[in-house]
Scaffold this motif. Structure first.
Motif, PDB file in Angstrom:
ATOM      1  N   GLY A 127      -5.430  -2.654   5.191  1.00 26.72           N
ATOM      2  CA  GLY A 127      -5.617  -2.388   3.773  1.00 26.72           C
ATOM      3  C   GLY A 127      -4.869  -3.362   2.889  1.00 26.72           C
ATOM      4  O   GLY A 127      -4.080  -4.191   3.355  1.00 26.72           O
ATOM      5  N   PRO A 128      -5.109  -3.268   1.584  1.00 29.04           N
ATOM      6  CA  PRO A 128      -4.457  -4.177   0.634  1.00 29.04           C
ATOM      7  C   PRO A 128      -2.943  -3.971   0.603  1.00 29.04           C
ATOM      8  O   PRO A 128      -2.423  -2.920   0.987  1.00 29.04           O
ATOM      9  N   ALA A 129      -2.245  -5.003   0.135  1.00 29.36           N
ATOM     10  CA  ALA A 129      -0.819  -4.895  -0.159  1.00 29.36           C
ATOM     11  C   ALA A 129      -0.660  -4.786  -1.667  1.00 29.36           C
ATOM     12  O   ALA A 129      -1.365  -5.446  -2.429  1.00 29.36           O
ATOM     13  N   ALA A 130       0.270  -3.942  -2.104  1.00 30.25           N
ATOM     14  CA  ALA A 130       0.526  -3.738  -3.523  1.00 30.25           C
ATOM     15  C   ALA A 130       1.961  -4.147  -3.835  1.00 30.25           C
ATOM     16  O   ALA A 130       2.897  -3.665  -3.186  1.00 30.25           O
ATOM     17  N   ILE A 131       2.135  -5.049  -4.794  1.00 35.63           N
ATOM     18  CA  ILE A 131       3.459  -5.551  -5.148  1.00 35.63           C
ATOM     19  C   ILE A 131       3.739  -5.223  -6.605  1.00 35.63           C
ATOM     20  O   ILE A 131       2.966  -5.569  -7.497  1.00 35.63           O
ATOM     21  N   TYR A 132       4.872  -4.563  -6.837  1.00 36.06           N
ATOM     22  CA  TYR A 132       5.340  -4.328  -8.200  1.00 36.06           C
ATOM     23  C   TYR A 132       6.335  -5.429  -8.541  1.00 36.06           C
ATOM     24  O   TYR A 132       7.355  -5.586  -7.879  1.00 36.06           O
ATOM     25  N   GLY A 133       6.018  -6.205  -9.588  1.00 40.24           N
ATOM     26  CA  GLY A 133       6.859  -7.333  -9.969  1.00 40.24           C
ATOM     27  C   GLY A 133       6.152  -8.647  -9.737  1.00 40.24           C
ATOM     28  O   GLY A 133       5.235  -8.733  -8.896  1.00 40.24           O
ATOM     29  N   GLU A 147       0.559 -15.715   4.517  1.00 39.26           N
ATOM     30  CA  GLU A 147       0.724 -16.445   5.775  1.00 39.26           C
ATOM     31  C   GLU A 147       0.337 -15.593   6.982  1.00 39.26           C
ATOM     32  O   GLU A 147      -0.185 -16.110   7.971  1.00 39.26           O
ATOM     33  N   VAL A 148       0.598 -14.279   6.912  1.00 35.43           N
ATOM     34  CA  VAL A 148       0.270 -13.421   8.060  1.00 35.43           C
ATOM     35  C   VAL A 148      -1.118 -12.806   7.942  1.00 35.43           C
ATOM     36  O   VAL A 148      -1.510 -11.980   8.768  1.00 35.43           O
ATOM     37  N   GLY A 149      -1.875 -13.164   6.902  1.00 39.07           N
ATOM     38  CA  GLY A 149      -3.281 -12.807   6.860  1.00 39.07           C
ATOM     39  C   GLY A 149      -3.667 -11.577   6.070  1.00 39.07           C
ATOM     40  O   GLY A 149      -4.760 -11.042   6.261  1.00 39.07           O
ATOM     41  N   VAL A 150      -2.786 -11.102   5.167  1.00 40.85           N
ATOM     42  CA  VAL A 150      -3.183  -9.984   4.306  1.00 40.85           C
ATOM     43  C   VAL A 150      -4.318 -10.453   3.404  1.00 40.85           C
ATOM     44  O   VAL A 150      -4.235 -11.494   2.759  1.00 40.85           O
ATOM     45  N   GLU A 151      -5.388  -9.679   3.360  1.00 45.36           N
ATOM     46  CA  GLU A 151      -6.612 -10.151   2.713  1.00 45.36           C
ATOM     47  C   GLU A 151      -6.667  -9.877   1.216  1.00 45.36           C
ATOM     48  O   GLU A 151      -7.369 -10.573   0.481  1.00 45.36           O
ATOM     49  N   GLU A 152      -5.962  -8.863   0.745  1.00 45.56           N
ATOM     50  CA  GLU A 152      -5.931  -8.559  -0.691  1.00 45.56           C
ATOM     51  C   GLU A 152      -4.518  -8.179  -1.097  1.00 45.56           C
ATOM     52  O   GLU A 152      -3.888  -7.338  -0.449  1.00 45.56           O
ATOM     53  N   ILE A 153      -4.022  -8.826  -2.148  1.00 47.56           N
ATOM     54  CA  ILE A 153      -2.673  -8.557  -2.639  1.00 47.56           C
ATOM     55  C   ILE A 153      -2.771  -8.186  -4.114  1.00 47.56           C
ATOM     56  O   ILE A 153      -3.168  -8.997  -4.951  1.00 47.56           O
ATOM     57  N   ARG A 154      -2.411  -6.955  -4.419  1.00 45.30           N
ATOM     58  CA  ARG A 154      -2.440  -6.469  -5.785  1.00 45.30           C
ATOM     59  C   ARG A 154      -1.064  -6.628  -6.422  1.00 45.30           C
ATOM     60  O   ARG A 154      -0.048  -6.334  -5.782  1.00 45.30           O
ATOM     61  N   ILE A 155      -1.033  -7.061  -7.667  1.00 48.61           N
ATOM     62  CA  ILE A 155       0.235  -7.269  -8.360  1.00 48.61           C
ATOM     63  C   ILE A 155       0.171  -6.611  -9.730  1.00 48.61           C
ATOM     64  O   ILE A 155      -0.799  -6.783 -10.471  1.00 48.61           O
ATOM     65  N   ALA A 156       1.229  -5.868 -10.059  1.00 50.84           N
ATOM     66  CA  ALA A 156       1.410  -5.355 -11.409  1.00 50.84           C
ATOM     67  C   ALA A 156       2.817  -5.728 -11.864  1.00 50.84           C
ATOM     68  O   ALA A 156       3.782  -5.556 -11.116  1.00 50.84           O
ATOM     69  N   ALA A 182      -0.216   0.595 -13.381  1.00 48.54           N
ATOM     70  CA  ALA A 182       0.457   0.286 -12.111  1.00 48.54           C
ATOM     71  C   ALA A 182       0.367   1.441 -11.127  1.00 48.54           C
ATOM     72  O   ALA A 182       0.463   1.243  -9.911  1.00 48.54           O
ATOM     73  N   GLY A 183       0.162   2.663 -11.642  1.00 48.27           N
ATOM     74  CA  GLY A 183       0.026   3.796 -10.742  1.00 48.27           C
ATOM     75  C   GLY A 183      -1.198   3.695  -9.845  1.00 48.27           C
ATOM     76  O   GLY A 183      -1.255   4.323  -8.783  1.00 48.27           O
ATOM     77  N   ASN A 184      -2.193   2.896 -10.260  1.00 43.96           N
ATOM     78  CA  ASN A 184      -3.401   2.728  -9.440  1.00 43.96           C
ATOM     79  C   ASN A 184      -3.212   1.719  -8.311  1.00 43.96           C
ATOM     80  O   ASN A 184      -4.071   1.607  -7.428  1.00 43.96           O
ATOM     81  N   LEU A 185      -2.123   0.992  -8.363  1.00 41.93           N
ATOM     82  CA  LEU A 185      -1.914  -0.111  -7.428  1.00 41.93           C
ATOM     83  C   LEU A 185      -1.878   0.363  -5.977  1.00 41.93           C
ATOM     84  O   LEU A 185      -2.343  -0.327  -5.076  1.00 41.93           O
TER      85      LEU A 185
END
Length: 277
Positions: A127-133, A147-156, A182-185
């Motif tokens: 699944g996606p990764a979610a980053i706050y900041g 680099e390790v292949g995460v396909e979707e990265i969400r940022i708020a 950001a709560g949807n992240l």
């Protein structure tokens, strides 16, 4: 070597700043039997180049660099690794035998290794990764996850232009969310990361709603003080597995110890305790 025959290393910090790394290295010297020393050096920004140039002759094997100086140091070293360039900062300097200053950044390695050790079955494809900041810490995380292949990265981020800069630089795998949403992240995310100062001692608490977290997801907070943050406690209450910032700090420092002193140091409960005392 210095005149006492002890290899030296240090962390460079701005005047008045402290670091937990000397405590960690003292514990590692005891654990490995290495007869070395690790110092905290307070240096003015305008003196960095002059101070660094003098240290190899004084027996220093290398340096750690505080976040405030990591970008500036890129203009001081002779060689910069690709990952340090991507992260726009050098956190580790190796003084080579040929006189060259080799700049690297081990923060991304520390982040990923901490995840793998804390949650051995963590899957970058889950699944996606979610980053706050969207600051320097978030850049480290983005670089490591790509680099390790995460396909979707969400940022708020509360500073949306910074988040947009990361999307512009790293491409379409980055999805930017408005901070007000950001709560949807976390909805459907396999990994959530707090890369903000929120929750750190002296800062406001992290209060973004986390009810979208799926049980079994992984939550990581980069804060080390305190190590047990509200973000991690809240994530655990939703059934997440957690990785704290202490592990990341130790795993990013371990490769430097090995390069400078020739032995791989342990990362265990005794070392974690040394960091917190």
């Amino acid at each position: 070597m210095n005149e006492a025959g002890r290899p030296l290393a240090a962390v460079l910090v701005p005047p008045g700043e402290t670091s937990v790394l000397p405590s960690v290295f003292r514990a590692w010297f005891t654990a490995t039997g290495v007869h070395g020393r690790y110092l905290l050096l307070e240096v003015m920004p305008e003196d960095l180049e002059q101070v660094i140039a003098a240290l190899p002759k004084a027996g220093f094997m290398g340096l750690h660099v505080a976040p405030a100086y990591q970008h500036q140091i890129m203009d001081v070293v002779d060689i910069i690794t690709d990952r340090a360039a991507l992260m726009s900062g050098v956190n580790t300097i190796i003084f080579r035998k040929d006189g060259k200053f080799h700049g690297d950044n081990t923060d991304g390695y520390g982040f990923i290794e901490n995840l793998r050790q804390s949650v051995p079955d963590w899957n970058p494809k889950a699944g996606p990764a979610a980053i706050y900041g969207a600051g320097r810490a978030a850049r480290v995380v983005v670089t490591a996850l790509m680099e390790v292949g995460v396909e979707e990265i969400r940022i708020a981020s509360r500073n949306r232009p910074k988040a947009e800069m990361l999307r512009h630089e790293f491409g379409s795998r980055i999805k930017v969310f408005d901070w007000l949403k950001a709560g949807n992240l976390a909805d459907g995310a396999g990994l959530v990361v707090n890369a903000t100062p929120l929750g750190r001692e002296g800062m406001s608490e992290f209060r973004v709603p986390m009810d979208g977290l799926a049980p079994g997801a992984v939550a990581c907070d980069l804060t080390i003080n305190p190590p047990d943050t509200r973000f991690l406690r809240q994530s655990a209450a939703y059934g997440c597995r957690v990785a704290d910032g202490v592990g990341m700090l130790l795993y990013q420092a371990a490769p430097s110890f090995e390069r400078w002193f020739g032995q791989r140091p342990p990362v265990d409960d005794n070392i974690r305790q040394a960091l917190m005392t």
